[in-house]
Design a protein around this motif. Structure first.
Motif, PDB file in Angstrom:
ATOM      1  N   ASP A  30       0.818  -1.209   0.000  1.00 37.14           N
ATOM      2  CA  ASP A  30       0.000   0.000   0.000  1.00 37.14           C
ATOM      3  C   ASP A  30       0.858   1.268   0.000  1.00 37.14           C
ATOM      4  N   VAL A  31       2.018   1.186   0.620  1.00 38.66           N
ATOM      5  CA  VAL A  31       2.893   2.358   0.666  1.00 38.66           C
ATOM      6  C   VAL A  31       3.357   2.728  -0.740  1.00 38.66           C
ATOM      7  N   ILE A  32       3.693   1.725  -1.543  1.00 41.49           N
ATOM      8  CA  ILE A  32       4.130   1.978  -2.918  1.00 41.49           C
ATOM      9  C   ILE A  32       2.986   2.575  -3.734  1.00 41.49           C
ATOM     10  N   ILE A  33       1.795   2.012  -3.576  1.00 39.53           N
ATOM     11  CA  ILE A  33       0.631   2.518  -4.319  1.00 39.53           C
ATOM     12  C   ILE A  33       0.321   3.948  -3.899  1.00 39.53           C
ATOM     13  N   GLY A  34       0.341   4.200  -2.584  1.00 38.09           N
ATOM     14  CA  GLY A  34       0.054   5.549  -2.101  1.00 38.09           C
ATOM     15  C   GLY A  34       1.082   6.558  -2.585  1.00 38.09           C
ATOM     16  N   ALA A  35       2.365   6.194  -2.547  1.00 33.32           N
ATOM     17  CA  ALA A  35       3.413   7.106  -3.002  1.00 33.32           C
ATOM     18  C   ALA A  35       3.298   7.380  -4.499  1.00 33.32           C
ATOM     19  N   SER A  36       2.961   6.353  -5.282  1.00 30.84           N
ATOM     20  CA  SER A  36       2.821   6.550  -6.735  1.00 30.84           C
ATOM     21  C   SER A  36       1.640   7.461  -7.050  1.00 30.84           C
ATOM     22  N   PHE A  37       0.548   7.296  -6.309  1.00 28.44           N
ATOM     23  CA  PHE A  37      -0.597   8.187  -6.523  1.00 28.44           C
ATOM     24  C   PHE A  37      -0.265   9.620  -6.106  1.00 28.44           C
ATOM     25  N   LEU A  38       0.495   9.760  -5.045  1.00 26.81           N
ATOM     26  CA  LEU A  38       0.899  11.096  -4.609  1.00 26.81           C
ATOM     27  C   LEU A  38       1.729  11.788  -5.691  1.00 26.81           C
ATOM     28  N   ILE A  39       2.663  11.062  -6.296  1.00 27.99           N
ATOM     29  CA  ILE A  39       3.473  11.621  -7.382  1.00 27.99           C
ATOM     30  C   ILE A  39       2.591  11.997  -8.567  1.00 27.99           C
ATOM     31  N   LEU A  40       1.636  11.102  -8.895  1.00 27.30           N
ATOM     32  CA  LEU A  40       0.738  11.368 -10.021  1.00 27.30           C
ATOM     33  C   LEU A  40      -0.101  12.615  -9.778  1.00 27.30           C
ATOM     34  N   PHE A  41      -0.682  12.720  -8.604  1.00 28.51           N
ATOM     35  CA  PHE A  41      -1.549  13.866  -8.312  1.00 28.51           C
ATOM     36  C   PHE A  41      -0.747  15.159  -8.173  1.00 28.51           C
ATOM     37  N   THR A  42       0.492  15.053  -7.720  1.00 31.07           N
ATOM     38  CA  THR A  42       1.357  16.233  -7.674  1.00 31.07           C
ATOM     39  C   THR A  42       1.652  16.739  -9.076  1.00 31.07           C
ATOM     40  N   MET A  43       1.888  15.799  -9.999  1.00 27.20           N
ATOM     41  CA  MET A  43       2.106  16.175 -11.394  1.00 27.20           C
ATOM     42  C   MET A  43       0.843  16.799 -11.999  1.00 27.20           C
ATOM     43  N   LEU A  44      -0.311  16.220 -11.672  1.00 29.56           N
ATOM     44  CA  LEU A  44      -1.569  16.786 -12.170  1.00 29.56           C
ATOM     45  C   LEU A  44      -1.809  18.175 -11.592  1.00 29.56           C
ATOM     46  N   GLN A  62      -6.351  19.870  -6.419  1.00 30.67           N
ATOM     47  CA  GLN A  62      -5.680  19.785  -5.131  1.00 30.67           C
ATOM     48  C   GLN A  62      -6.000  18.442  -4.484  1.00 30.67           C
ATOM     49  N   LEU A  63      -5.129  18.036  -3.579  1.00 30.98           N
ATOM     50  CA  LEU A  63      -5.380  16.815  -2.840  1.00 30.98           C
ATOM     51  C   LEU A  63      -6.600  16.986  -1.949  1.00 30.98           C
ATOM     52  N   GLY A  64      -7.500  16.027  -1.985  1.00 30.95           N
ATOM     53  CA  GLY A  64      -8.731  16.112  -1.209  1.00 30.95           C
ATOM     54  C   GLY A  64      -9.637  14.948  -1.541  1.00 30.95           C
ATOM     55  N   PHE A  65     -10.923  15.216  -1.582  1.00 30.84           N
ATOM     56  CA  PHE A  65     -11.898  14.146  -1.809  1.00 30.84           C
ATOM     57  C   PHE A  65     -11.693  13.453  -3.148  1.00 30.84           C
ATOM     58  N   VAL A  66     -11.456  14.228  -4.208  1.00 36.53           N
ATOM     59  CA  VAL A  66     -11.313  13.642  -5.545  1.00 36.53           C
ATOM     60  C   VAL A  66     -10.090  12.739  -5.618  1.00 36.53           C
ATOM     61  N   SER A  67      -8.969  13.183  -5.082  1.00 38.53           N
ATOM     62  CA  SER A  67      -7.749  12.371  -5.130  1.00 38.53           C
ATOM     63  C   SER A  67      -7.912  11.078  -4.332  1.00 38.53           C
ATOM     64  N   VAL A  68      -8.555  11.154  -3.172  1.00 41.32           N
ATOM     65  CA  VAL A  68      -8.783   9.950  -2.366  1.00 41.32           C
ATOM     66  C   VAL A  68      -9.764   9.021  -3.077  1.00 41.32           C
TER      67      VAL A  68
END
Length: 281
Positions: A111-125, A133-139
């Motif tokens: 889960d840590v790898i998946i969470g970190a990859s999504f964080l990188i993706l959403f930061t790029m977006l 922004q990070l929030g309901f949509v990203s989660v």
């Protein structure tokens, strides 16, 4: 009368269940403790439940968490069901195995790898889309993503159990693709779809690692909130909340049992009907 033989497997199962449920009942027991701690029970009280329902922030987070779980499970079930059909009806065996392997990778990835990859993706977006922004949509997107493989694995076995002669019989009777899908395939897959939905709902409800990475300042879930409060000290208000969530989970399991039993009977009945038609054809 024949004596029942001693079974080590039964004893082992009892030991496992006791080991799993003792911490839960310990938590529930101290949710009624008047002393305000989990070291000694001084008396029975409903105080912690009263303070729980008076905590508007926590109630709001609970509602947000359940809305997120229901919505992500619903969308993941729709996508995962059609994804399972896409994998199953892929003609080339190698392509089908590759698709199934890609699906299973998300199941075994930490889960840590998946969470970190999504964080990188959403930061790029966020760099491309200034309003993102990070929030309901990203989660929500993250929960849908890691729930889809679960639904696929729940639906695929039902597809393999399905008799293709039912589809042939329906086509011989003049059914088009939509009618075959809505009247034959989806009703037969209903037990697997329901199981996939409940599994996706459960995974979304108690996920912490992925949510911790992709949540923003304006949105949080129950698991993240409990983690934040636990760092500040043990509160029996959390015990009360956990007790209510546990009771809800029991009701959910009972509801799933009756729903799946009913849908399984209907699916078997429909299968027999179409098999009879196929034999006549």
């Amino acid at each position: 009368m024949r004596r029942r033989k001693f079974s080590w497997s039964t004893l082992y199962l009892i030991f496992v269940f006791v080991l799993l449920y003792i911490p839960i009942f310990y938590l529930i027991f101290y949710s009624f403790n008047q002393g305000g701690n989990m070291s000694s029970f001084t008396g029975f009280t409903w105080e912690h439940y009263q303070s729980l329902f008076s905590d508007r922030r926590l109630i709001s987070i609970v509602v947000q968490t359940f809305v997120l779980a229901f919505l992500s499970a619903l969308l993941a079930t729709v996508i995962g069901t059609f994804g399972a059909m896409g994998i199953y009806y892929t003609r080339k065996r190698n392509s089908r195995n590759v698709l199934l392997g890609l699906n299973n990778i998300l199941m075994v990835s930490p889960d840590v790898i998946i969470g970190a990859s999504f964080l990188i993706l959403f930061t790029m977006l966020g760099g491309v889309l200034k309003n993102f922004q990070l929030g309901f949509v990203s989660v929500l997107l993250s929960h849908i993503a890691f729930s889809i493989p679960i639904v696929v694995l729940m639906v695929l076995p039902k597809l393999k159990e399905m008799n293709d002669s039912m589809i042939d019989a329906a086509r011989d009777l003049g059914a088009n693709n939509f009618q075959v899908l809505s009247n034959i395939i989806l009703p037969f897959l209903t037990p697997g779809i329901i199981a996939g939905y409940f599994m996706a709902f459960t995974y979304s409800l108690d996920d912490f690692a992925v949510t911790f990475f992709v949540t923003g300042n304006g949105f949080t879930t129950l698991s993240v909130e409990i983690y934040s409060r636990a760092r500040q000290g043990i509160s029996l208000e959390i015990n009360a909340l956990s007790t209510l969530v546990f009771i809800f989970s029991l009701l959910l399991v009972v509801g799933y049992y009756f729903i799946s039993r009913d849908t399984s009977k209907k699916a078997r009945k429909r299968k027999r009907e179409f098999e009879e038609v196929a034999v006549l054809k």
